[in-house]
Design a protein around this motif. Structure first.
Motif: not given
Length: 295
Positions: A28-38
């Motif tokens: 979830i930590t990485e998923a939120e980060h990637v979703a915010a960047r794309t």
């Protein structure tokens, strides 16, 4: 009104990308980060492929332990699978056993399977986004365990009370004979209700009723609990573990206790509980947990 509609749509789109990235990354930590960047599933998928690494559960690393009373070993260097709060669900499959099975696939096979069988993309769309890949091979490698099949509110209430009373014989009765208990970052995992009871009796730091407080959560479309343990040094309950449960009509068949307490923040939960009644079972009101504000 139009601005509000656009805001809701944008939020739903980002939530969908978070769920998609979580299926790819198991975090979830990485998923939120990637979703915010794309801004699209295609770019999010490519970003996930650049980061993708297998995130296992202890059941992926070896055989079950036959010695619940034995020493427990940790592997903090492993990037373990994480749960996802239900608030990020997008209406598509996201059960913990499904995510664990996706993590066992090579990254590009995982991406192709998620895009076709979950997102509904055509093979030509997948090829255009990530290159050609044999989707039938990906499907043949995908072997999820039986997933969550029943919500039993009364059972969960009694399970919660058994833990808070630290009544191990009662806890054991909620598990099926072949149930699995695992708890990253500890590598040992256990099969069978009897072994689960022996594990809890030996290694749980609780000693008496009230030492543990369980707050219901929903993760991966499944029930679970945030467990707080009394710290005898200052008599407060601190974040201890997050449990995600897999239920069937027969009872609990799988429990994953995540000991990474940084995950409490992802579930908007505090690190400690304040204002608890002196005795949880004397008729005092149940504790109210203030959720953290998500920016």
């Amino acid at each position: 009104m139009a601005g509000r509609v656009d805001e809701v749509a944008a939020h739903a789109g980002e939530r969908g990308r978070v769920a998609h990235c979580y299926r790819m990354l198991g975090s979830i930590t990485e998923a939120e980060h990637v979703a915010a960047r794309t801004t699209s599933l295609a770019t999010a998928t490519l970003e996930c492929l650049a980061r993708a690494a297998e995130r296992p559960l202890p059941t992926d690393l070896g055989e079950p332990s036959d010695h619940p009373e034995g020493e427990l070993h940790q592997r903090p260097e492993v990037t373990w699978l994480e749960p996802i709060p239900d608030e990020f669900g997008d209406g598509r499959p996201i059960g913990l056993d499904l995510i664990a099975a996706l993590q066992r696939l090579p990254a590009r096979h995982r991406a192709a399977l998620v895009l076709t069988d979950i997102e509904g993309w055509s093979p030509s769309q997948v090829s255009a986004a990530i290159g050609s890949i044999d989707i039938e091979e990906a499907r043949s490698l995908f072997k999820p365990l039986p997933g969550h099949a029943a919500d039993q509110g009364e059972l969960l209430d009694r399970y919660r009370e058994a833990f808070e009373q630290y009544d191990v014989p009662s806890i054991v009765q909620f598990f099926t004979d072949d149930a699995i208990w695992e708890m990253p970052p500890f590598t040992s995992w256990f099969r069978g209700a009897r072994n689960i009871g022996r594990l809890i009796s030996t290694h749980c730091p609780a000693e008496k009723p009230g030492d543990q407080v369980l707050i219901p959560i929903k993760a991966n479309g499944q029930p679970g609990f945030a467990v707080y343990m009394r710290d005898p040094a200052d008599n407060v309950h601190r974040a201890f573990q997050l449990q995600v449960l897999t239920l069937t009509a027969a009872g609990i068949i799988h429990a994953v206790a995540f000991f990474d307490t940084t995950l409490f923040d992802a579930f908007n939960l505090p690190d400690l509980l304040a204002g608890l009644p002196p005795h949880l079972y004397d008729g005092s009101p149940r504790p109210h947990v203030e959720r953290l504000h998500r920016p």
